[in-house]
Design a protein around this motif. Structure first.
Motif, PDB file in Angstrom:
ATOM      1  N   LEU A 153      45.460  47.312  38.888  1.00 26.86           N
ATOM      2  CA  LEU A 153      46.507  48.282  38.585  1.00 26.86           C
ATOM      3  C   LEU A 153      47.737  47.620  37.977  1.00 26.86           C
TER       4      LEU A 153
ATOM      5  N   LEU B 147      48.566  47.348  33.903  1.00 26.33           N
ATOM      6  CA  LEU B 147      49.778  47.963  33.369  1.00 26.33           C
ATOM      7  C   LEU B 147      50.713  46.915  32.765  1.00 26.33           C
TER       8      LEU B 147
ATOM      9  N   ALA C  54      47.017  54.208  34.890  1.00 26.04           N
ATOM     10  CA  ALA C  54      46.709  53.876  36.286  1.00 26.04           C
ATOM     11  C   ALA C  54      45.414  54.543  36.725  1.00 26.04           C
TER      12      ALA C  54
ATOM     13  N   VAL D 142      42.360  52.101  37.810  1.00 29.23           N
ATOM     14  CA  VAL D 142      41.851  52.169  39.185  1.00 29.23           C
ATOM     15  C   VAL D 142      40.431  52.704  39.204  1.00 29.23           C
TER      16      VAL D 142
ATOM     17  N   ALA E 195      51.692  55.444  31.749  1.00 31.13           N
ATOM     18  CA  ALA E 195      51.461  54.682  32.973  1.00 31.13           C
ATOM     19  C   ALA E 195      50.585  55.464  33.950  1.00 31.13           C
TER      20      ALA E 195
END
Length: 418
Positions: free
Chosen positions: A104, A108, A158, A162, A154
């Motif tokens: 994660l 990012l 994410a 994930v 974002a």
């Protein structure tokens, strides 16, 4: 069969399926637009406005190409060197190197590096838009929009990170199958939720007020046999002076959106021409087609990543043991960047054909080729477009037929050419 053989077979099936959908759902030819009519249409446009549009597009060209080149270079430098894996490791340290933390935060962080590098070029582009009067935003409003874009990216990033690395962690052998299914499902889900959750973050949408124009537009949709949930007005003037309209979503989320700038700049007949074009997209289920192609393409991309990920040379360059581990995020993005570079012209070709079909639909639905030609002229002039751009750039990047092609198509239609 081994997992790799199943992945290869699945990739072939997905590519064939995507090709079949494209052949069945995307027109291979465009309506007639004779070059003589294009040149004549070009001569009818104000020479000073055409010159200003070409000057504007010429000013945008350096930041566009620089952004593309810099984005590719950064992706390759991070993905084909140990730098990307190092960033992931550093970002995961607060979680003691746990795989989910690296996936994660590391993922990012790698994406954020690319965004930061591209930010000055985005500001350069905005300064050009302001200089030519097409942008109505001050720097504060522009910054807010940039931050909103980062936040949306974002959240979506994410979810992807994930989801992907959870699958690779718990299904190390068959992650490609679960990943392909997840990528396809996410593509479909975003088509539903984007109009109702993401678009309102950037614009305010209000129903078109009751009146003659709304009545005519809704009657036109009913006559066309297209179920439309609503016709909305977007407050685009808070950001730009450009005029536009579009259709988004499908099923219960389908709606036609008209810029408030279009209602201000164009007479009702021309607004009807634009909406008729958008109804063409809805009638031919172009959003559904795009979603289906996107889902098949996303699933095929995951299978291809699995097969490509066993290439020792790439893994050595990135200093990773497997493309399925979080440290390989930058390598994945580098592969995606290169793939996107080659896929772009094909996507542009498909888009142009679909848009040309919607133009033909607008002509048939309104029966007003003169109004359609006037609208295309207005779109080009108000939006500071180049009505007859360089053919190479049009082939590579053009998502719509050129303004003179669309004007020529209206003239050909008026003569009865189909």
């Amino acid at each position: 069969m081994t997992s790799r053989q199943w992945a290869a077979a699945s990739l072939v099936v997905l590519v064939v399926a995507a090709a079949a959908v494209a052949l069945l759902r995307v027109p291979l030819t465009a309506p007639p637009a004779p070059r003589a009519d294009q040149l004549d249409a070009l001569a009818t446009l104000p020479a000073d406005a055409v010159a200003k549009g070409r000057e504007f597009r010429g000013a945008l060209r350096p930041p566009m190409y620089l952004s593309m080149a810099l984005g590719l270079v950064v992706a390759l430098l991070l993905g084909l060197t140990p730098a990307g894996a190092w960033i992931v490791e550093q970002a995961g340290r607060p979680f003691n190197g746990h795989w989910l933390g690296r996936a994660l935060l590391g993922g990012l962080a790698v994406v954020f590096v690319g965004e930061v590098v591209a930010l000055p070029i985005a500001a350069w582009r905005q300064s050009i838009l302001r200089r030519y009067g097409l942008s109505t935003q001050d720097w504060g409003a522009w910054t807010v929009d940039v931050l909103k874009g980062y936040a949306v990216g974002a959240v979506i990033g994410a979810i992807v990170l994930v989801g992907f690395f959870t699958i690779t962690h718990f299904a190390p052998r068959w992650w490609w199958a679960w990943g392909a299914a997840g990528a396809a499902a996410l593509t479909v889900l975003l088509t539903f939720v984007f109009p109702v959750l993401v678009e309102p973050i950037f614009n305010k949408f209000t129903p078109m007020p009751e009146g003659e124009q709304r009545t005519r537009l809704m009657a036109m949709a009913e006559r066309d046999g297209v179920p439309v949930r609503d016709v909305l007005i977007a407050d685009a003037s808070r950001r730009t002076r450009a005029v536009n309209a579009y259709v988004s979503g499908f099923g219960p989320t389908r709606r036609i959106v008209v810029y408030d700038t279009l209602l201000k700049e164009a007479p009702p007949a021309e607004v009807e021409s634009v909406v008729a074009h958008e109804l063409g997209h809805a009638k031919d289920n172009d959003v559904f087609t795009g979603t289906l192609l996107g889902a098949l393409g996303a699933a095929a991309a995951v299978c291809a990543l699995y097969l490509l990920g066993s290439w020792p040379g790439l893994l050595r360059l990135a200093r990773v043991d497997s493309i399925a581990e979080p440290r390989a995020v930058a390598l994945l993005l580098a592969i995606a960047a290169v793939a996107g570079l080659f896929a772009g012209p094909l996507q542009s070709f498909v888009s142009r054909r679909v848009e040309a079909r919607a133009d033909q639909h607008a002509l048939e639905l309104t029966g007003d080729p003169a109004g359609f030609e006037a609208m295309q002229s207005r779109l080009s002039l108000v939006n500071l477009g180049d009505p007859d751009p360089n053919p190479v750039e049009q082939f590579l990047f053009g998502s719509h037929p050129t303004a003179v092609e669309r004007m020529a198509a209206a003239r050909a239609y008026a003569r009865g050419e189909r």
